[in-house]
Each structure stands twice: as C-alpha cells, then as structure tokens.
Design a protein around this motif. Structure first.
Motif, PDB file in Angstrom:
ATOM      1  N   ARG A 217       2.047  29.047  71.656  1.00  0.00           N
ATOM      2  CA  ARG A 217       1.333  30.309  71.837  1.00  0.00           C
ATOM      3  C   ARG A 217      -0.057  30.234  71.202  1.00  0.00           C
ATOM      4  O   ARG A 217      -1.037  30.718  71.766  1.00  0.00           O
TER       5      ARG A 217
ATOM      6  N   ARG B  35      11.916  51.132  71.838  1.00  0.00           N
ATOM      7  CA  ARG B  35      13.252  50.571  72.005  1.00  0.00           C
ATOM      8  C   ARG B  35      14.160  50.930  70.833  1.00  0.00           C
ATOM      9  O   ARG B  35      15.305  51.286  70.981  1.00  0.00           O
TER      10      ARG B  35
ATOM     11  N   ASN C  36       7.373  34.788  64.157  1.00  0.00           N
ATOM     12  CA  ASN C  36       6.762  36.043  64.614  1.00  0.00           C
ATOM     13  C   ASN C  36       6.516  36.079  66.117  1.00  0.00           C
ATOM     14  O   ASN C  36       5.501  36.593  66.570  1.00  0.00           O
TER      15      ASN C  36
ATOM     16  N   SER D 213       4.673  41.651  60.143  1.00  0.00           N
ATOM     17  CA  SER D 213       4.409  40.305  60.651  1.00  0.00           C
ATOM     18  C   SER D 213       4.148  40.306  62.156  1.00  0.00           C
ATOM     19  O   SER D 213       3.473  39.424  62.670  1.00  0.00           O
ATOM     20  N   GLN D 214       4.679  41.319  62.856  1.00  0.00           N
ATOM     21  CA  GLN D 214       4.415  41.417  64.291  1.00  0.00           C
ATOM     22  C   GLN D 214       2.945  41.752  64.549  1.00  0.00           C
ATOM     23  O   GLN D 214       2.315  41.218  65.450  1.00  0.00           O
TER      24      GLN D 214
ATOM     25  N   HIS E 191      10.365  41.410  72.309  1.00  0.00           N
ATOM     26  CA  HIS E 191      10.583  42.155  73.560  1.00  0.00           C
ATOM     27  C   HIS E 191       9.949  41.459  74.753  1.00  0.00           C
ATOM     28  O   HIS E 191       9.936  42.009  75.850  1.00  0.00           O
ATOM     29  N   MET E 192       9.418  40.273  74.556  1.00  0.00           N
ATOM     30  CA  MET E 192       8.789  39.546  75.666  1.00  0.00           C
ATOM     31  C   MET E 192       9.446  38.184  75.804  1.00  0.00           C
ATOM     32  O   MET E 192       9.837  37.577  74.809  1.00  0.00           O
TER      33      MET E 192
ATOM     34  N   LEU F 282       0.684  46.844  73.195  1.00  0.00           N
ATOM     35  CA  LEU F 282       1.476  45.774  73.797  1.00  0.00           C
ATOM     36  C   LEU F 282       2.594  45.276  72.897  1.00  0.00           C
ATOM     37  O   LEU F 282       3.598  44.770  73.378  1.00  0.00           O
ATOM     38  N   VAL F 283       2.418  45.412  71.592  1.00  0.00           N
ATOM     39  CA  VAL F 283       3.386  44.802  70.676  1.00  0.00           C
ATOM     40  C   VAL F 283       4.163  45.852  69.884  1.00  0.00           C
ATOM     41  O   VAL F 283       5.383  45.816  69.834  1.00  0.00           O
TER      42      VAL F 283
ATOM     43  N   ARG G 168      18.598  37.259  64.979  1.00  0.00           N
ATOM     44  CA  ARG G 168      17.142  37.280  64.936  1.00  0.00           C
ATOM     45  C   ARG G 168      16.655  37.244  63.488  1.00  0.00           C
ATOM     46  O   ARG G 168      17.172  37.941  62.628  1.00  0.00           O
ATOM     47  N   ILE G 169      15.667  36.417  63.237  1.00  0.00           N
ATOM     48  CA  ILE G 169      15.155  36.257  61.873  1.00  0.00           C
ATOM     49  C   ILE G 169      13.782  36.908  61.759  1.00  0.00           C
ATOM     50  O   ILE G 169      12.926  36.697  62.604  1.00  0.00           O
ATOM     51  N   ALA G 170      13.606  37.682  60.715  1.00  0.00           N
ATOM     52  CA  ALA G 170      12.273  38.194  60.351  1.00  0.00           C
ATOM     53  C   ALA G 170      11.433  38.594  61.549  1.00  0.00           C
ATOM     54  O   ALA G 170      10.334  38.123  61.729  1.00  0.00           O
TER      55      ALA G 170
ATOM     56  N   ALA H 102       0.898  38.686  63.726  1.00  0.00           N
ATOM     57  CA  ALA H 102       0.936  37.689  64.793  1.00  0.00           C
ATOM     58  C   ALA H 102      -0.001  38.088  65.926  1.00  0.00           C
ATOM     59  O   ALA H 102      -0.770  37.282  66.441  1.00  0.00           O
TER      60      ALA H 102
ATOM     61  N   PRO I  75       6.026  49.217  72.271  1.00  0.00           N
ATOM     62  CA  PRO I  75       7.242  48.866  73.025  1.00  0.00           C
ATOM     63  C   PRO I  75       8.441  48.599  72.116  1.00  0.00           C
ATOM     64  O   PRO I  75       9.556  49.010  72.421  1.00  0.00           O
ATOM     65  N   GLN I  76       8.201  47.937  70.987  1.00  0.00           N
ATOM     66  CA  GLN I  76       9.324  47.663  70.080  1.00  0.00           C
ATOM     67  C   GLN I  76       9.791  48.940  69.389  1.00  0.00           C
ATOM     68  O   GLN I  76      10.987  49.148  69.186  1.00  0.00           O
TER      69      GLN I  76
ATOM     70  N   PHE J  41       2.985  31.048  61.896  1.00  0.00           N
ATOM     71  CA  PHE J  41       3.605  31.588  60.685  1.00  0.00           C
ATOM     72  C   PHE J  41       4.933  30.910  60.370  1.00  0.00           C
ATOM     73  O   PHE J  41       5.610  30.397  61.254  1.00  0.00           O
TER      74      PHE J  41
ATOM     75  N   ARG K  20      22.530  44.263  68.621  1.00  0.00           N
ATOM     76  CA  ARG K  20      21.400  43.412  68.940  1.00  0.00           C
ATOM     77  C   ARG K  20      20.632  43.005  67.677  1.00  0.00           C
ATOM     78  O   ARG K  20      20.343  41.843  67.465  1.00  0.00           O
TER      79      ARG K  20
END
Lengths: 286, 245
Positions: free
Chosen positions: B152, A205, B90, A179-180, B94-95, A197-198, A283-285, A183, A201-202, B86, A278
């Motif tokens: 966004r 981490r 989503n 889903s990231q 990290h931002m 960028l997405v 945090r959801i989905a 998006a 980085p994730q 969505f 963390r």
C-alpha cells in the motif's frame, strides 16, 4: 506419552457422556420450571375476584375485532411520522457528531452550539419538547401549513432524537482507533478524506446496534405526538375506549406496536451479537 | 554523493519529554538505514516526524532538495513521497486488499481508478498476493497483512520508505516473508529507513546502522562496525542485552 494415548479415548467418551447428562438435566429443569410457572398463571389469575370484569374490559374479542382495522389505519400515520423522521434524524445526528469531533478552530462556535443543543435535548423529557415546540411554534400565528401541530410535533421528535443519535455517532467516531487516522494521513489523504473514507464507514458499522435501539424507542415515542392533536393509533385507541367504555383498544394498540418493535429489537440484538463475534475475533490493533 | 534525504538537527518533544534531541543524518538514494535502540529511544518518533505525522519542533527535513518540514509546505504532498509502514499494519478493515492499496492512489494521488487497480494488481502479483486481492484484512495472516501494508505504501512510488518495527507484531514463523519482501525492495533500489529489533536482518540489508539513545544518534556506521565491534559502551550494553534474548 504412551499412557496418555491409551487412556485418551476412554476418557474422552466419559467426558462426552458427562456433558450429555449435564445438558439433559438443564433441559429438564428449564421445562419443569416453565410448566409450573405457566400452570400457576393459568390457574391463579382467573381466580382473582374481578377477573371476569377485567377480561371483559381489556380482552373483549368483539371489541378487538371491531377496533383492530380502525387502529391499524391510524397506525399508518405513526409509520409515516417514523419514516419522515428517520432520515432527518440520521443526517442531522451525523452532522452534529461531526461538528463535535471537529478540531478546526474556526468551527468553535458551532461546536459550542452543538454541545448546548445536545445537553438541552437530552436533559428534558421528549414529551416536554413535543408540548413546547408543538404548541409553542404554531402559537406564533403562522399560516397554513406551518401552523400544524403534527409538523411541529414531528420536528420536536426529530430534534430530540437527533441529539441522542449524534452521541451514538460521536462515540462511534471516537471509537475508531487513532492508528487508522495515522495510516490514512500517512498515505497523503486529507483530513476530510480520512474522515469520509476511513473513519465514518467504520464508525457507522460499529454503532448500527445501538442505533437500532434508538430507532425502536423512536418508533414507540412517535405515539407521544398524539398528545398535541394528530389522530394516530394511541389517540384513536383513546377515542375508541371512551366511545365503547372498554379498554380493549389499548391492548389492540399494544399488539400492533409489538408487531413492529419486537422484530426490530431482535434484529438489533442479532446485529450486536454479530458485531461482537466479528471484533472479538483475530483482528489485531485495528 | 548527494543525499536524497537530509535530516538536520531535528528536535521533537511531547510536553516536557524531549524525545528527539538533535538528529542529523544524510541518506543517499538507494541506501538502507536501520535504527536500533531501546524502546523510548526515539526510533518511532523519528520515523513519524519524517512522514510529517508529527510536526517537528526544530530542524529541517530536506527531501530531494526541498524542505518538506518548512511551515506552509503541503504535508499531504510530502507524505505521498515518504511512505510509512506501521508495526500494527493499520490496514483499513472495511476495505478489501485491492481497495486498501488503491485508496491513496485514487484519492490522494488523483490516479484514475483503472490505472490504480492495474498498478495495485501488478504489485500484489509481484509479491505473491494476487489471489488475496478481494480478501478482507481480517481474513489474512499477520504476515500477509503486513505485506499488503508495505505494498500500500510502495504503490504511491515514494522516494523513501519508512518501516516502523514492521515485524515486531508478527509470529516468528511469519517474519521471514515480510523480511523477504523488504530485501527485494532493497534490491530494486528503494531507499529505506527502518526501525528494527531484527539485528541479523539489519546486518544483511542495511548499509548504515544507527544506534539511538535518548533521542540522539549515539553511534553510527556500517552494520559490521556497529553490530560486531561497537565503540560506545552504551551500544555494547544494548547489543549484549538484545543478543542474549
């Protein structure tokens, strides 16, 4: 409702007292068992028939003091090899990981090559690669400085560890939820931008804790390079051992290694625990 | 009235599963369309196809006279013009909020960082989230996260905004703030297509309600027609099931 609120406070007090009793009991048990265990070791080990000789040849104070500075000096080479290797391993490992998760049909040969590379490197002990590459490549008759076993031993180390690290990175990249990407792409970012960028980085981490574990292993495996020549701490300890007919230099080397690896491992554990806290949160989905 | 968005005979299947079986719809500029229907009826897939996240198998998607579904058309350009929000927000964890909103502005639309940030701050301010600009998604409530996600998408100034069950993952008391934002967007003239379970909201905001069944538009009309006096048996049965809850 009324009866609840009237019995509430006394019940709460009783529960607190119970928890307190339980906590004290477990502390008492832990203390007792520790004392018993340490007592047994201290009492029994010196009664072993040849303890005096072991003490002399492994834990000699004089020998320790004599070898320590020399071994510390030799350890600098280990640290240097480690410091050169880490950036190479992280960079190359990431490249291999990216190649393996790419879906571009033009990159198919590279993808296949990476699979073979990772299988080969992971399937053979590090030591064997160090022998094969460290003795094999200089054997080609290259000129200085390209014939140094130190160089090719380090290369072998980098190649094997890059394959381990690439798998860690790959699992991190694949662990970032679809889903990231959706998006990011839905906003008009290109595939490359989404990755840079997405996703990466994730992913990075997420994999820092397992990555730290690999680095701890690397720190120890650097000593294997000694087996093809370079005089680093393990080899220096061997030389000292032969010279003084005493094993204490090995204990010195172990202590020096521990001074680096224990803090590293603890940091890795701490990072892992923090990451769990963390992501186990609200945090959801993601 | 000429349509801003024309969906013509769109088909989409996953393997042997035909999810969309010939959807056609004209959406005039500034109007709001609500898609209702059971899960699996194709609402989400349709929205993902309109954003080109899923390539369609057959048909055309015409946006402002351009066939954005044509092979070879740059999907990244089309996607900037068709925002998609969505169900699960989503946001990029990290931002911070500001960076979530500016990321596509600077990297996809090529707007300078300063300008992107002032656009983002303006929008956050307008929708009551100015004090959250530096917060990270995990520090926000679900309602706040979804509002940021809508902002966004809106920041890119899309011609059309697609909302995929944007309140379905929210606690009931957080639904209102998101619906208020959508209502305000409607009042400012935003063209929107939304998949929703909120029948009351659909009635209040939508100009057209489409009932989807097995990948086709089974019934379509003004909200009061479709929701209050449906003609089709299946629509009646669906509404009876939904309203009872």
């Amino acid at each position: 409702m009324n009866s609840d609120s009237s019995t509430g406070p006394s019940r709460a007090t009783a529960r607190r007292a119970f928890e307190e009793r339980r906590r004290r009991r477990s502390i008492a048990i832990a203390t007792t068992s520790t004392v018993v265990f340490v007592g047994l070791v201290v009492l029994l080990v010196p009664r072993m028939p040849r303890w005096d000789r072991v003490k002399q040849s492994f834990f000699s104070g004089e020998q320790f003091a004599d070898s320590f500075p020399r071994l510390l000096d030799a350890f600098v080479l280990d640290l240097k090899i480690f410091a050169w290797s880490v950036p190479i391993i992280l960079g190359f490992g990431m490249l291999v990981a990216l190649a393996r998760v790419s879906r571009n049909p033009a990159l198919f040969p590279i993808r296949a090559l990476c699979v073979i590379y990772v299988d080969l490197m992971r399937g053979v002990p590090v030591l064997l690669w160090i022998y094969l590459i460290g003795f094999g490549v200089p054997g080609l008759g290259l000129d200085r400085p390209w014939n140094s076993p130190l160089l090719w031993g380090t290369v072998a180390l980098c190649l094997t560890y890059s394959s381990y690290v690439s798998e860690v990175f790959r699992s991190g990249i694949e662990g970032v939820h679809e889903s990231q990407r959706a998006a990011a792409r839905s906003l008009g970012l290109t595939h490359g931008q989404t990755l840079r960028l997405v996703v990466i980085p994730q992913a990075v981490r997420r994999v820092i804790p397992p990555l730290m574990n690999d680095l701890v292993s690397l720190q120890k495996d650097v000593a294997l390079v000694s087996l093809i020549g370079p005089i680093e701490i393990l080899r220096q300890a061997g030389i000292d051992k032969s010279k003084f007919a005493n094993f204490t230099p090995y204990v010195v080397a172990a202590v020096i290694f521990l001074c680096i690896t224990v803090p590293l491992t603890r940091t890795a554990d701490w990072l892992l625990a923090r990451e769990r806290r963390r992501t186990g949160g609200t945090r959801i989905a993601a | 009235m000429t349509a801003l968005l024309s969906i013509r005979n769109v088909h989409k299947s996953f393997g042997s599963n035909d999810v969309l079986r010939g959807i056609s719809l004209d959406v005039p500029r500034g109007s709001v369309v609500a898609f209702i229907g059971a899960s699996g009826s194709g609402k989400s897939t349709l929205l993902r196809c309109l954003n080109l996240l899923e390539p369609i198998d057959d048909g055309e998607i015409i946006l402002d006279g351009t066939d954005i579904s044509a092979p070879g058309f740059d999907a990244n350009v089309a996607r900037r013009d068709v925002g998609l929000v969505f169900q699960s927000y989503n946001l990029f964890p990290h931002m911070n909020v500001l960076r979530n909103v500016t990321l596509a502005l600077t990297h996809a639309a090529g707007i300078a960082k300063d300008e992107a940030e002032s656009t983002a701050k303006e929008l956050l301010d307008r929708f009551g989230l100015a004090d959250k600009a530096r917060a990270y998604p995990e520090q926000l409530s679900g309602g706040q996260q979804q509002r940021v996600a809508i902002i966004r998408a809106v920041a890119l100034r899309p011609s059309v905004l697609l909302l995929d069950e944007v309140t379905a993952a929210l606690d009931p008391q957080l639904v209102g703030e998101v619906l208020d934002l959508i209502a305000e967007l409607r009042n400012s003239g935003m063209t929107m297509l939304m998949a929703t379970h909120e029948m009351n909201f659909a009635r209040d905001v939508a100009d057209t309600v489409c009932f989807l069944h097995e990948g086709t538009i089974h019934e379509m009309g003004r909200p009061d027609e479709v929701l209050e006096s449906p003609r089709e048996e299946r629509t009646k049965a669906f509404l009876a099931r939904t309203m009872r809850r």
